[in-house]
Scaffold this motif. Structure first.
Motif, PDB file in Angstrom:
ATOM      1  N   PHE A   6       0.828  -1.201   0.000  1.00 30.11           N
ATOM      2  CA  PHE A   6       0.000   0.000   0.000  1.00 30.11           C
ATOM      3  C   PHE A   6       0.865   1.255   0.000  1.00 30.11           C
ATOM      4  CE2 PHE A   6      -3.004  -3.031   1.667  1.00 30.11           C
ATOM      5  CZ  PHE A   6      -4.259  -2.560   1.308  1.00 30.11           C
ATOM      6  N   THR A  11      -3.638   7.269  -0.922  1.00 36.75           N
ATOM      7  CA  THR A  11      -4.165   5.909  -1.080  1.00 36.75           C
ATOM      8  C   THR A  11      -4.900   5.503   0.192  1.00 36.75           C
ATOM      9  OG1 THR A  11      -2.412   5.310  -2.634  1.00 36.75           O
ATOM     10  CG2 THR A  11      -3.538   3.494  -1.518  1.00 36.75           C
ATOM     11  N   LEU A  12      -4.221   5.578   1.324  1.00 35.88           N
ATOM     12  CA  LEU A  12      -4.878   5.296   2.606  1.00 35.88           C
ATOM     13  C   LEU A  12      -5.405   6.562   3.279  1.00 35.88           C
ATOM     14  CD1 LEU A  12      -2.518   2.593   4.168  1.00 35.88           C
ATOM     15  CD2 LEU A  12      -4.799   2.250   3.216  1.00 35.88           C
ATOM     16  N   SER A  89      -8.632   7.236   5.315  1.00 36.89           N
ATOM     17  CA  SER A  89      -9.906   6.920   4.664  1.00 36.89           C
ATOM     18  C   SER A  89     -10.480   5.649   5.291  1.00 36.89           C
ATOM     19  CB  SER A  89      -9.685   6.713   3.161  1.00 36.89           C
ATOM     20  OG  SER A  89     -10.771   6.025   2.597  1.00 36.89           O
ATOM     21  N   ARG A  92     -10.729   2.763   2.712  1.00 35.44           N
ATOM     22  CA  ARG A  92      -9.445   2.181   2.291  1.00 35.44           C
ATOM     23  C   ARG A  92      -8.800   1.361   3.408  1.00 35.44           C
ATOM     24  NH1 ARG A  92      -7.769   6.127  -1.764  1.00 35.44           N
ATOM     25  NH2 ARG A  92      -9.623   6.355  -3.067  1.00 35.44           N
ATOM     26  N   TYR A 173      -1.631  -1.207  -4.111  1.00 39.23           N
ATOM     27  CA  TYR A 173      -2.595  -0.112  -4.103  1.00 39.23           C
ATOM     28  C   TYR A 173      -1.839   1.213  -4.135  1.00 39.23           C
ATOM     29  CZ  TYR A 173      -5.709  -3.801  -2.386  1.00 39.23           C
ATOM     30  OH  TYR A 173      -6.434  -4.960  -2.247  1.00 39.23           O
ATOM     31  N   ASP A 175      -1.966   5.633  -5.887  1.00 41.27           N
ATOM     32  CA  ASP A 175      -2.820   6.687  -6.429  1.00 41.27           C
ATOM     33  C   ASP A 175      -2.104   7.673  -7.341  1.00 41.27           C
ATOM     34  OD1 ASP A 175      -1.417   7.964  -4.172  1.00 41.27           O
ATOM     35  OD2 ASP A 175      -2.780   9.625  -4.562  1.00 41.27           O
ATOM     36  N   TYR A 192      -6.103   4.317  -7.450  1.00 47.21           N
ATOM     37  CA  TYR A 192      -7.226   5.193  -7.076  1.00 47.21           C
ATOM     38  C   TYR A 192      -7.127   6.529  -7.778  1.00 47.21           C
ATOM     39  CZ  TYR A 192      -8.015   1.739  -3.434  1.00 47.21           C
ATOM     40  OH  TYR A 192      -8.257   0.568  -2.761  1.00 47.21           O
TER      41      TYR A 192
END
Length: 192
Positions: A6, A11-12, A89, A92, A173, A175, A192
Motif C-alpha cells: 500500500f 491511497t490510505l 480513509s 481504504r 494499491y 494513487d 485510485y
C-alpha cells in the motif's frame, strides 16, 4: 501467503500527511515563512529541473535543520498517534484490514517519513518501507538518510526487503505516478 503493498498518502489517506505534519510541527507564522522560503525549490520541481526527492530534502532542511532529535521524534510520534487516524480513509483502511484478516503480509511503501509513519504502523501491526531522515550528534542534519521512497525507489526498496517469489498473489494499491513501479510488481494492482 499473499502480499499487499500500500502507498500511504492519497491511497490510505484523504489528505497529504506531509503538509499536515508541517502544520502540526511549527507555528502558523513559521509555516507560512518556511513555505515562502521553499517556493524557489517548489518552482524548480514543477519545471522538472530538480526531482521531487531533492525538492523534499530542501523542504525538510528549511523547516527542521538542526532541530533536536528527541524533540523532533516526540513531535512526530505525537502527530502519528493523535492525528493520522483523522486523515485515514475509512473505506481504504477496511481493505487493508481485510488483507490482514486473511493472513496476507501487509507493507506500506511510502515517500513520507518513517518518523511519523512508524508509530502508526506499529500500532496497526503493519510493516513500513519509507524515507528516513539523517540525524547526527542529536540533531537533524538537513539531509535524508535514505533516497526518497518514490517511483523506482519504491521498487528497489520492496525488492531489497522481500522475496517476491514467495507470494502466491501480490496486490498493490496506489494513487499517483510515484506508485507506477510498485503497481507493476503486482499480480493485481489497484490505482485510485
Amino acid at each position: 501467503m499473499n502480499l499487499a503493498l500500500f502507498d500511504f498518502d492519497g491511497t490510505l489517506t484523504k489528505q497529504d500527511s506531509l503538509n499536515e505534519f508541517l502544520k502540526h510541527s511549527v507555528s502558523r507564522k513559521n509555516y507560512i515563512v518556511n513555505m515562502f522560503k521553499f517556493l524557489p525549490y517548489f518552482t524548480l520541481w514543477q519545471l522538472k529541473l530538480i526531482n521531487n526527492g531533492v525538492a523534499k530534502e530542501h523542504l525538510f532542511r528549511i523547516f527542521f535543520k538542526d532541530i533536536d532529535e528527541e524533540f523532533f521524534k516526540k513531535t512526530a510520534t505525537e502527530f502519528s498517534l493523535k492525528k493520522l487516524d483523522f486523515i485515514i480513509s475509512k473505506e481504504r483502511i477496511k481493505i487493508l484490514k481485510k488483507h490482514q484478516a486473511n493472513g496476507d503480509r501487509v507493507v506500506i511503501v511510502s515517500a513520507s517519513m518513517q518518523c511519523w509513519l512508524q508509530p502508526w504502523c506499529d500500532k496497526n501491526s503493519i510493516e513500513l518501507l519509507s524515507t528516513k531522515l539523517e540525524f547526527k550528534n542529536g540533531t537533524f542534519s538537513g539531509k535524508f538518510l535514505t533516497p526518497n521512497c518514490h517511483g523506482i525507489e519504491k521498487e528497489n526498496r520492496i525488492k531489497a526487503h522481500l522475496n517476491l517469489q514467495e507470494y502466491k498473489t501480490i496486490y498493490a494499491y496506489g494513487d499517483s505516478s510515484g506508485d507506477k513501479e510498485m503497481l507493476a510488481l503486482a499480480h493485481k494492482s489497484i490505482r485510485y
